[in-house]
Design a protein around this motif. Structure first.
Motif, PDB file in Angstrom:
ATOM      1  N   LEU A  46       1.136  -1.471   0.214  1.00 32.16           N
ATOM      2  CA  LEU A  46      -0.022  -0.304  -0.087  1.00 32.16           C
ATOM      3  C   LEU A  46       0.992   0.955   0.282  1.00 32.16           C
ATOM      4  O   LEU A  46       0.543   2.122  -0.772  1.00 32.16           O
ATOM      5  N   GLN A  47       2.291   1.218   0.837  1.00 33.38           N
ATOM      6  CA  GLN A  47       3.005   2.358   0.514  1.00 33.38           C
ATOM      7  C   GLN A  47       3.644   2.352  -0.690  1.00 33.38           C
ATOM      8  O   GLN A  47       3.773   3.471  -1.233  1.00 33.38           O
ATOM      9  N   GLU A  48       4.383   1.404  -1.208  1.00 36.42           N
ATOM     10  CA  GLU A  48       4.876   1.815  -2.322  1.00 36.42           C
ATOM     11  C   GLU A  48       3.473   1.856  -3.689  1.00 36.42           C
ATOM     12  O   GLU A  48       4.081   2.439  -5.158  1.00 36.42           O
ATOM     13  N   GLN A  49       2.816   1.482  -3.860  1.00 34.28           N
ATOM     14  CA  GLN A  49       1.527   1.518  -4.423  1.00 34.28           C
ATOM     15  C   GLN A  49       0.820   2.857  -4.488  1.00 34.28           C
ATOM     16  O   GLN A  49       1.310   3.568  -5.699  1.00 34.28           O
ATOM     17  N   PHE A  50       0.567   3.204  -3.808  1.00 34.87           N
ATOM     18  CA  PHE A  50      -0.902   4.267  -3.747  1.00 34.87           C
ATOM     19  C   PHE A  50       0.186   5.321  -2.365  1.00 34.87           C
ATOM     20  O   PHE A  50      -0.482   7.010  -2.394  1.00 34.87           O
ATOM     21  N   GLY A  51       0.946   5.035  -1.999  1.00 28.51           N
ATOM     22  CA  GLY A  51       1.368   6.617  -0.836  1.00 28.51           C
ATOM     23  C   GLY A  51       0.703   5.970   0.555  1.00 28.51           C
ATOM     24  O   GLY A  51       0.560   7.379   0.997  1.00 28.51           O
ATOM     25  N   TRP A  52      -0.181   5.614   0.710  1.00 30.12           N
ATOM     26  CA  TRP A  52      -0.948   4.795   2.004  1.00 30.12           C
ATOM     27  C   TRP A  52       0.079   4.159   3.126  1.00 30.12           C
ATOM     28  O   TRP A  52       0.537   3.225   3.432  1.00 30.12           O
ATOM     29  N   SER A  53      -0.430   4.914   4.477  1.00 30.67           N
ATOM     30  CA  SER A  53       0.604   4.043   5.981  1.00 30.67           C
ATOM     31  C   SER A  53      -0.310   3.440   5.706  1.00 30.67           C
ATOM     32  O   SER A  53      -1.676   3.645   5.452  1.00 30.67           O
ATOM     33  N   SER A  54      -0.533   2.441   7.321  1.00 36.51           N
ATOM     34  CA  SER A  54      -0.899   1.727   7.799  1.00 36.51           C
ATOM     35  C   SER A  54      -0.915   1.903   9.127  1.00 36.51           C
ATOM     36  O   SER A  54       0.330   1.762   9.836  1.00 36.51           O
ATOM     37  N   LEU A  55      -2.287   1.173  10.113  1.00 33.76           N
ATOM     38  CA  LEU A  55      -1.801   1.023  11.048  1.00 33.76           C
ATOM     39  C   LEU A  55      -2.664  -0.190  11.822  1.00 33.76           C
ATOM     40  O   LEU A  55      -3.583  -0.446  10.547  1.00 33.76           O
ATOM     41  N   CYS A  56      -2.832  -0.837  12.740  1.00 36.49           N
ATOM     42  CA  CYS A  56      -3.356  -2.098  13.165  1.00 36.49           C
ATOM     43  C   CYS A  56      -4.850  -1.599  14.198  1.00 36.49           C
ATOM     44  O   CYS A  56      -4.790  -0.761  14.637  1.00 36.49           O
ATOM     45  N   CYS A  57      -6.142  -1.618  14.044  1.00 36.47           N
ATOM     46  CA  CYS A  57      -6.922  -2.010  15.228  1.00 36.47           C
ATOM     47  C   CYS A  57      -6.194  -2.094  16.281  1.00 36.47           C
ATOM     48  O   CYS A  57      -5.585  -2.895  16.768  1.00 36.47           O
ATOM     49  N   ALA A  58      -6.298  -0.450  16.985  1.00 36.65           N
ATOM     50  CA  ALA A  58      -6.004  -0.738  18.798  1.00 36.65           C
ATOM     51  C   ALA A  58      -6.233  -1.847  18.937  1.00 36.65           C
ATOM     52  O   ALA A  58      -5.615  -2.544  20.568  1.00 36.65           O
ATOM     53  N   GLY A  59      -7.786  -2.520  19.290  1.00 39.65           N
ATOM     54  CA  GLY A  59      -8.355  -3.479  20.078  1.00 39.65           C
ATOM     55  C   GLY A  59      -7.756  -4.114  20.090  1.00 39.65           C
ATOM     56  O   GLY A  59      -8.013  -5.686  20.758  1.00 39.65           O
ATOM     57  N   ARG A  60      -7.241  -4.668  18.389  1.00 39.98           N
ATOM     58  CA  ARG A  60      -7.400  -6.085  18.276  1.00 39.98           C
ATOM     59  C   ARG A  60      -5.600  -6.278  18.346  1.00 39.98           C
ATOM     60  O   ARG A  60      -5.178  -7.627  18.974  1.00 39.98           O
ATOM     61  N   MET A  61      -5.113  -5.114  18.093  1.00 38.71           N
ATOM     62  CA  MET A  61      -3.339  -5.234  18.772  1.00 38.71           C
ATOM     63  C   MET A  61      -3.132  -5.377  19.854  1.00 38.71           C
ATOM     64  O   MET A  61      -2.425  -6.240  20.511  1.00 38.71           O
ATOM     65  N   LEU A  62      -4.392  -4.530  20.847  1.00 35.07           N
ATOM     66  CA  LEU A  62      -4.272  -4.817  22.724  1.00 35.07           C
ATOM     67  C   LEU A  62      -4.118  -6.241  23.067  1.00 35.07           C
ATOM     68  O   LEU A  62      -4.074  -7.003  23.781  1.00 35.07           O
ATOM     69  N   GLN A  63      -5.277  -7.508  21.813  1.00 36.79           N
ATOM     70  CA  GLN A  63      -6.028  -8.043  22.578  1.00 36.79           C
ATOM     71  C   GLN A  63      -4.808  -9.252  22.399  1.00 36.79           C
ATOM     72  O   GLN A  63      -4.554 -10.323  23.180  1.00 36.79           O
ATOM     73  N   LEU A  64      -4.156  -8.595  20.955  1.00 30.26           N
ATOM     74  CA  LEU A  64      -3.167  -9.448  21.507  1.00 30.26           C
ATOM     75  C   LEU A  64      -2.450  -9.447  21.615  1.00 30.26           C
ATOM     76  O   LEU A  64      -1.370 -11.230  22.187  1.00 30.26           O
ATOM     77  N   CYS A  65      -1.057  -8.636  22.674  1.00 26.17           N
ATOM     78  CA  CYS A  65      -1.187  -8.037  23.261  1.00 26.17           C
ATOM     79  C   CYS A  65      -1.411  -8.760  24.661  1.00 26.17           C
ATOM     80  O   CYS A  65       0.030  -9.256  25.396  1.00 26.17           O
ATOM     81  N   ILE A  66      -2.617  -8.810  25.353  1.00 26.39           N
ATOM     82  CA  ILE A  66      -2.175  -9.133  26.815  1.00 26.39           C
ATOM     83  C   ILE A  66      -2.546 -10.849  26.636  1.00 26.39           C
ATOM     84  O   ILE A  66      -2.099 -11.227  27.126  1.00 26.39           O
ATOM     85  N   ARG A  67      -3.258 -11.817  25.035  1.00 26.23           N
ATOM     86  CA  ARG A  67      -3.262 -12.773  25.115  1.00 26.23           C
ATOM     87  C   ARG A  67      -1.943 -13.214  25.004  1.00 26.23           C
ATOM     88  O   ARG A  67      -1.411 -14.225  25.980  1.00 26.23           O
ATOM     89  N   LEU A  68      -0.914 -12.698  24.359  1.00 26.80           N
ATOM     90  CA  LEU A  68       0.761 -13.387  24.787  1.00 26.80           C
ATOM     91  C   LEU A  68       0.875 -12.909  26.073  1.00 26.80           C
ATOM     92  O   LEU A  68       2.117 -13.749  26.740  1.00 26.80           O
ATOM     93  N   GLY A  69       0.798 -11.660  26.652  1.00 25.27           N
ATOM     94  CA  GLY A  69       1.167 -11.830  27.870  1.00 25.27           C
ATOM     95  C   GLY A  69       0.663 -13.015  29.022  1.00 25.27           C
ATOM     96  O   GLY A  69       1.576 -12.792  30.106  1.00 25.27           O
ATOM     97  N   LEU A  70      -0.373 -13.082  28.683  1.00 24.39           N
ATOM     98  CA  LEU A  70      -1.198 -14.821  29.662  1.00 24.39           C
ATOM     99  C   LEU A  70      -0.917 -15.165  29.560  1.00 24.39           C
ATOM    100  O   LEU A  70      -0.654 -16.733  30.445  1.00 24.39           O
TER     101      LEU A  70
END
Length: 596
Positions: free
Chosen positions: A216-240
């Motif tokens: 997306l960055q190379e073709q269109f110049g769009w930056s990308s982010l991940c959904c904070a809710g899904r990312m935080l869910q992953l961090c907590i799951r791995l932490g537990l």
């Protein structure tokens, strides 16, 4: 009684109505004398008896209104078009207006397409005036096990409201990395939006982010982010994912499951609570997809610890025996609560309306790391391990230790443009200066700078001006009065003289006092846009980036999302049009009223 009734009717010419009224009066008088009145049974009335047969025919205007209301019921409540064929629904319409001609499902589908087309044209017309757009993706599965991808556009509208409009819902057949980019480009093309108007894409999963962000960055110049809710869910799951924690949670789930499915155990639990004069509470089972439900399960289990233990102890001789948690497992659950509660506080903060933008994310994450580091340093070894793993995952996935990586994230610029977090106190002084210069360069590139002169010609012009102004002062008063230009010899050139206006706006914005955390940044910019128009234009671009790809309540908490549950039952033929109208119709109507 029957003979008396016949005698009164024949000999005294009393009608049946008079007899009934007399009977009613007798009942009321006996009631007043303290006697119990006779209970009269109401005869069931059929719908056909209630329908008025002399109703005037339904006018064309009324038919149009009723049909439009039925169509609104379909897309507002996410109902299938086959609703019109349901017997109960048809009987209801027949009772309300027997002369109304119920449309067929085919005619209703035609009306749906017509309303969808008009609404899409109106939204397309408005989106052409939006300076910047953020796209997000939401992947979900229907009851028929078909995977769909809903694409949403986020922007700040003319009233400085953070708008969220569904653009398209389509079956997802191809999970290839280049598929997302091609699909997003195709969707914005349907609305006549240039790829340059899109600034960022918020992905609903870490996998989608990793596979397509570079393309997306190379073709269109769009930056990308991940959904904070899904990312935080992953961090907590791995932490537990600590062996002792997982074993303890597994035992806790077996205990909860026992009380949920055993009628006897649940009845004994309620009886014990009643004996102890305590509120009747039920145990809660957690869900794998929402870490907050694990906190709810642990809190409720600890609240009912002694009652649950008594019931399990008494059950030990029966066949429903379930092992209770040991003392050290109960303590571990208790020690985990402060960690999970800290994360819940952060989730609640990000779920508030004024914190929907990604500008609140990085300050909040730094606060979480600091809180976990300070408040849990005196806990046991297992809890410290959990805390350290969660902190490590958050720092790694949001690149918090790496200043260069953070400089590339639009979240940092968004925080800088938020009047509550513009001091960027969570960054080093060097990084803050870099962000400041980055924003200054963005403003310079957005507004054409005035034509510059060479240093030599500027110097000559300066000297000539000094000589000319000095001569005028001497000629007029006979004595020399220093000019403002001559004062530059003492203080240097006034920095505001050659500073472009947009840079002056930026410095003025920075000079503003920090706002309280409960300040709504959108309202603040709406009231101050006229003071810093160039900076406000940049703020509209970056504050429009949401922290989550779905609603915050769905992303962070295990909330009952009825629309999301209902949409999974819709048929694929109409799903794009119904979801489009469901999310956008009222907003489009509000824009029309505002313009009028």
């Amino acid at each position: 009684m029957t003979s008396l009734r016949e005698h009164l009717r024949r000999k005294h010419n009393l009608s049946e109505l008079d007899l009934r009224q007399s009977q009613d009066e007798g009942s009321s008088s006996s009631e007043s004398m303290g006697q119990e009145p006779e209970v009269k049974k109401n005869k069931p009335v059929s719908i056909s008896e209630l329908v008025l047969h002399d109703v005037r025919p339904c006018s064309e205007k009324r038919e149009e209104v009723i049909s439009d209301l039925i169509l609104g019921m379909v897309f507002r409540d996410l109902q299938p078009l086959s609703l019109i064929n349901n017997e109960g629904f048809r009987r209801l319409l027949g009772f309300l207006d027997s002369s109304y001609k119920i449309p067929s499902s085919t005619l209703l589908a035609t009306s749906l397409r017509h309303k969808f087309t008009l609404a899409k044209l109106q939204l397309e017309h408005y989106l052409h005036s939006v300076p910047s757009l953020t796209l997000s993706t939401d992947t979900w599965t229907s009851q028929g096990k078909q995977t769909y991808l809903t694409i949403v556009g986020h922007f700040i509208d003319c009233r400085w409201r953070l708008a969220r409009c569904v653009l398209k819902t389509t079956p997802q057949y191809n999970p290839a990395p280049d598929y997302i980019g091609e699909l997003l480009f195709s969707v914005i093309g349907e609305f006549g939006i240039s790829s340059k108007a899109v600034s960022c894409v918020v992905h609903d999963s870490a996998g989608s982010l990793l596979s397509s962000s570079r393309l997306l960055q190379e073709q269109f110049g769009w930056s990308s982010l991940c959904c904070a809710g899904r990312m935080l869910q992953l961090c907590i799951r791995l932490g537990l994912q600590v062996e002792q924690v997982q074993h303890t949670l597994s035992v806790a789930r077996r205990v909860v499951n026992h009380f949920i499915h055993s009628t006897r155990a649940n009845a004994e639990l309620n009886a014990k609570l009643a004996e102890m004069n305590k509120e009747r509470l039920t145990l809660v089972m957690d869900a794998a997809t929402h870490w907050s439900s694990t906190l709810d399960m642990c809190e409720r289990l600890l609240e009912l610890r002694w009652t649950v233990s008594m019931v399990l102890e008494e059950d030990r001789t029966g066949h429903l025996t379930v092992p209770n948690l040991s003392d050290h497992q109960w303590k571990l659950l208790q020690d985990l609560l402060p960690i999970l509660k800290t994360l819940k506080v952060a989730s609640s903060f990000l779920s508030e309306e004024q914190n929907a933008s990604v500008s609140s994310l990085v300050p909040c994450l730094h606060g979480v790391i600091t809180a976990l580091m300070h408040h849990h340093s005196d806990q046991g070894c297992i809890v410290r391990t959990v805390s350290a793993k969660i902190r490590s995952e958050i720092a790694k996935r949001w690149h918090l230790p790496d200043d260069d990586e953070m400089m590339e994230s639009p979240a940092i610029v968004a925080s800088f443009l938020d009047p509550r977090f513009k001091d960027l106190r969570f960054l080093s002084a060097d990084t803050r200066d870099k962000v400041h210069n980055k924003v200054k360069n963005m403003l310079s590139s957005a507004v054409p700078s005035p034509q510059s002169h060479s240093s030599s010609s500027s110097s000559d012009e300066h000297n000539a001006t000094v000589h000319e102004l000095g001569s005028k002062h001497r000629d007029r008063k006979g004595s020399h009065k220093p000019s403002q230009c001559e004062y530059d010899l003492l203080f240097g050139e006034d920095p505001t003289e050659r500073m472009p206006e947009i840079h002056q706006q930026l410095e003025s914005y920075l000079a503003e006092p920090l706002r309280k955390r409960n300040t709504n940044p959108f309202e603040w910019w709406r009231n101050n846009e006229h003071r810093f128009p160039a900076v406000a234009s940049l703020a509209k671009q970056y504050l429009a980036i949401p922290a989550t790809s779905v609603s915050a309540a769905t992303a962070f908490f295990c909330s009952s999302n009825i629309p999301d549950q209902t949409r999974s039952a819709l048929l694929p033929d109409d799903i794009d049009q119904i979801l489009f109208l469901h999310k956008n119709f009222d907003y489009i109507e509000s824009l029309k009223r505002y313009r009028q």
